[in-house]
Design a protein around this motif. Structure first.
Motif, PDB file in Angstrom:
ATOM      1  N   GLY A   1     -94.514  -6.565 -18.125  1.00 51.83           N
ATOM      2  CA  GLY A   1     -94.403  -5.110 -18.068  1.00 51.83           C
ATOM      3  C   GLY A   1     -93.516  -4.314 -18.925  1.00 51.83           C
TER       4      GLY A   1
ATOM      5  N   THR B   1     -99.278   0.014 -10.971  1.00 47.59           N
ATOM      6  CA  THR B   1     -98.685  -0.860 -12.083  1.00 47.59           C
ATOM      7  C   THR B   1     -99.501  -2.317 -11.687  1.00 47.59           C
ATOM      8  OG1 THR B   1     -96.858  -2.176 -10.833  1.00 47.59           O
ATOM      9  CG2 THR B   1     -96.447   0.236 -11.832  1.00 47.59           C
ATOM     10  N   GLY B   2     -99.437  -3.081 -12.820  1.00 53.17           N
ATOM     11  CA  GLY B   2    -100.092  -4.480 -12.624  1.00 53.17           C
ATOM     12  C   GLY B   2     -99.442  -5.252 -11.645  1.00 53.17           C
TER      13      GLY B   2
END
Length: 423
Positions: free
Chosen positions: A205, A68-69
């Motif tokens: 997100g 994920t970021g």
């Protein structure tokens, strides 16, 4: 200081969820076989095994790394092992996790687990999923430590994320849309959580509200738009959607590769034809297929005309490179053939991001992906970054009217550096 104390106390009260008492794992025989069978279909539609099985690991035992970021999150063990899995979870605890994103011990789940979609599921479907999961083989598999930095690793903070972005509630039918559309919407927006990959996300997100299915990067690939913004020359029709979701092959768009391959071949394969047809009805409406139907035939005719002229001028070295590496399989011979995809129609050539095309050129398409038994070799060992970039640029210029992709060779190098990955 008092305001700070009050604020912290208030957030603590907001974040707190009670634990639900553990249970002794119920006997497999306590679950009706038809309920378990229904849960198996739903688990397939939700790609539970795909996300909760590490490469080479036991099914549903977790450990699959999700980039994920914010850092790496590992999926959890959802086998009925009482120590490391969900064996001590009651159906009420399982339902709360699915509908509210809260674990049995009261901790908040990270939204990498798509409870923002699963909240739409009926209690009956959650019960079927519970029955299926609790009848799997228990596997002792301790959880991996997530790679999230402080303070993002604090689960209590997820309460704030939920306050901002999570709207719990079951799916509400729209009777005016018809039975098939509603079934497709229930599957797509709920258990199959299609927006989790195909909807862009904001800086925190969360899926962008009002921008559903507009396309997004996922696992080093691009999940294309499912709306009318999809740039494919031939608009996705209901029939093409059904063919692609059922068999992984579309006559006018390409094959299911990368992260989409297990969705089709491991997940949706469990669904009956009626459910696949319902998804086709729903996404044809999302993409406004009926309004765009007239665009199809002219696009097909243009593609056939381009291919009929051959690879290009005799003195064009890039055209000769394309002819040597690609044309023998992608020459259509005057008709569209799903097993010899016409690259003037292929979705990857028309996307604004060349990543999907580059990944397929570098790493190919395996026999397990796309059309059963049909293999495209990967050219990573044989062609340089410059060669791959030249062919991609040639296809973009000769097969579409879209602007050239910038910095192609740099993009090829970046994709090659990522490797094939877990797709």
């Amino acid at each position: 200081m008092s305001l700070l104390v009050i604020g912290v106390a208030g957030f603590a009260a907001l974040a707190w969820r009670p634990a639900i008492a553990p249970i002794t794992p119920p006997a497999v025989s306590s679950f009706a076989p038809d309920l378990v069978a229904r849960g198996e279909v739903l688990a397939g539609a939700g790609y539970c095994a795909t996300c909760h099985t590490a490469p080479g690991g036991a099914p549903y035992a977790g450990g699959y790394a999700m980039q994920t970021g914010f850092g790496t999150i590992y999926s959890t063990n959802i086998t009925p092992d009482p120590q490391t899995g969900i064996g001590a979870w009651s159906e009420a605890a399982f339902r709360r996790a699915m509908h509210e994103g809260v674990a049995r011990d009261g901790s908040h789940l990270f939204p990498a687990f798509p409870y923002d979609h699963f909240t739409r599921l009926t209690d009956a479907d959650v019960a079927a999923l519970y029955a299926y999961m609790m009848t799997r083989t228990p596997v002792r598999a301790a959880p991996h430590e997530n790679g999230l930095p402080f303070p993002l690793n604090l689960r209590a903070l997820q309460a704030g994320w939920k306050l901002l972005f999570f709207r719990p509630g079951r799916y509400v039918e729209q009777p005016e849309r018809g039975e098939a559309w509603n079934r497709g919407a229930y599957l797509a927006e709920g258990i199959s959580h299609c927006g989790a990959c195909h909807t862009p996300r904001n800086a925190l997100g969360a899926e962008e509200r009002g921008n559903a299915f507009a396309g997004a990067p996922i696992d080093h690939w691009v999940a294309p738009p499912l709306t009318k913004a999809n740039p494919s020359p031939v608009p996705w029709s209901q029939d093409e959607l059904v063919a692609y979701l059922r068999r992984g092959v579309s006559l006018f768009h390409g094959v299911a590769a990368g992260p989409m391959s297990p969705v089709v071949h491991d997940g949706l394969a469990r669904l009956p034809d009626a459910d696949i047809a319902a998804l086709g009805v729903y996404f044809a409406d999302v993409g406004q297929a009926a309004a765009r139907a007239a665009e199809a035939q002219p696009a097909i005719e243009r593609a056939l005309a381009v291919n009929a002229h051959g690879p290009g001028l005799p003195y064009d070295p890039t055209a000769h490179l394309y002819a040597a590496a690609c044309a023998s399989c992608h020459f259509n011979g005057g008709q569209v053939n799903a097993l010899r995809p016409d690259l003037a129609l292929n979705s990857a050539v028309s996307l604004s991001d060349p990543t999907n095309l580059i990944r397929v050129m570098l790493y190919g398409v395996t026999a397990r992906e796309g059309a059963p038994g049909i293999v495209m070799p990967g050219f990573a060992p044989a062609l340089s970054d410059a060669d791959i970039a030249r062919i991609a640029a040639y296809l973009r210029a000769s097969r579409t009217s879209h602007p050239a992709w910038p910095d192609l060779e740099k993009t090829v190098a970046a994709v090659r550096a990522q490797g094939r990955g877990q797709e």
